[in-house]
Design a protein around this motif. Structure first.
Motif, short mmCIF file in Angstrom:
data_model
loop_
_atom_site.label_atom_id
_atom_site.label_comp_id
_atom_site.label_asym_id
_atom_site.label_seq_id
_atom_site.Cartn_x
_atom_site.Cartn_y
_atom_site.Cartn_z
N GLN A 1 1.77 21.56 -14.06
CA GLN A 1 2.86 22.18 -14.82
C GLN A 1 2.72 21.90 -16.30
O GLN A 1 2.99 22.76 -17.14
N TYR A 2 2.27 20.69 -16.64
CA TYR A 2 2.06 20.37 -18.05
C TYR A 2 0.95 21.24 -18.65
O TYR A 2 1.11 21.79 -19.75
N GLU B 1 0.13 24.13 -17.74
CA GLU B 1 0.63 25.50 -17.81
C GLU B 1 1.45 25.77 -19.08
O GLU B 1 1.68 26.93 -19.42
N SER B 2 1.84 24.74 -19.78
CA SER B 2 2.53 24.93 -21.05
C SER B 2 1.59 25.43 -22.14
O SER B 2 2.02 26.04 -23.11
N TYR B 3 0.30 25.18 -21.96
CA TYR B 3 -0.69 25.51 -22.99
C TYR B 3 -1.74 26.52 -22.52
O TYR B 3 -2.34 27.21 -23.34
N LYS C 1 -3.41 30.02 -23.79
CA LYS C 1 -2.49 31.15 -23.74
C LYS C 1 -2.73 32.18 -24.84
O LYS C 1 -2.76 33.39 -24.60
#
Length: 253
Positions: free
Chosen positions: A191-192, A194-196, A224
């Motif tokens: 999840q962390y 997926e922030s970037y 991203k």
């Protein structure tokens, strides 16, 4: 007529500043030191598979370099010979007379290879590495390609996720991150990331163990701001390693 002229000028101006795009196919593959789940040598089969896969760049985990258990073979050199691709290797640590680590294969020239050390909080194993390199694509375009092998314990994996982001998130080049992250979708470290980064697999296809996988721990990510689209993501079924390879065709800025 003036309105039409202005519209045409606007279109030309916009197209002149449009960002160039590149479509490439990448693979992540944990090759289990060139052996299948029964420890039978499969390096030649792996090389043949990679050669015919259509992959432009491959991130490899669990690579041996002149180790006793793999008959003293320089596995990246041999895979480079079989595939006809450029290759690079960095070590996790010395092992059985040689080294155990990570590799990159590329159809395009490899530059600025870096052995980015990653922290381990548990166990007696020395720190591991994330291999990173700048790849020279056609038409004078460059990308940063990295491949990581995260730890088995979740506390180390979270630290390693932060280390990967700190190293890659602000890179001047478009960034692709691949690897065996030893974490399933939904884990805090995933999840962390997926922030970037955006993962290329929308269907969450299982990757381990081979050939009948029951969980997903192998990934391809694109930073991203660099990703335009994922044209294809697939996980071919093969029993050459104890992991399945992951392949994605992506369009990047």
């Amino acid at each position: 007529m003036n309105l039409i002229r202005y519209l045409l000028m606007a279109i030309l101006l916009f197209s002149g500043f449009a960002l160039p795009a590149q479509t490439i196919t990448v693979m992540s593959y944990n090759i289990h030191h060139g052996a299948d789940k029964d420890e039978k040598d499969q390096l030649a089969a792996m090389g043949a598979f990679i050669k015919t896969s259509g992959a432009d760049i491959v991130g490899l985990q669990e690579v041996d370099s002149v180790c006793t258990r793999s008959n003293g073979v320089d596995q990246m050199k041999e895979l480079g010979r079989i595939t006809g691709m450029y290759y690079a290797f960095v070590r996790h640590y010395a092992y059985q007379g040689g080294a155990y680590g990570m590799g990159i294969l590329s159809r395009y020239p490899i530059a600025q290879v870096d052995n980015k050390r990653m922290s381990l909080l548990k166990g007696k194993t020395p720190s591991t590495a994330m291999i990173s390199a700048v790849i020279s694509l056609p038409k004078k375009k460059w990308i940063r390609f990295a491949s990581a092998h995260f730890a088995l314990d979740d506390s180390s994996r979270m630290v390693q996720a932060h280390e990967a982001v700190n190293y890659l998130a602000t890179d001047r080049y478009p960034v692709i991150l691949t690897g065996d992250l030893n974490a399933t979708p939904g884990a805090p470290e995933i999840q962390y990331l997926e922030s970037y980064f955006t993962e290329t697999d929308a269907k969450q296809i299982m990757t381990y163990p081979a050939p009948v996988a029951s969980k997903k721990i192998d990934y391809i990510w694109v930073r991203k701001k660099n990703l335009i689209s994922v044209k294809q993501h697939k996980v071919p079924v093969t029993d050459a390693s104890d992991h399945l390879p992951v392949i994605a065709t992506i369009k990047i800025k």
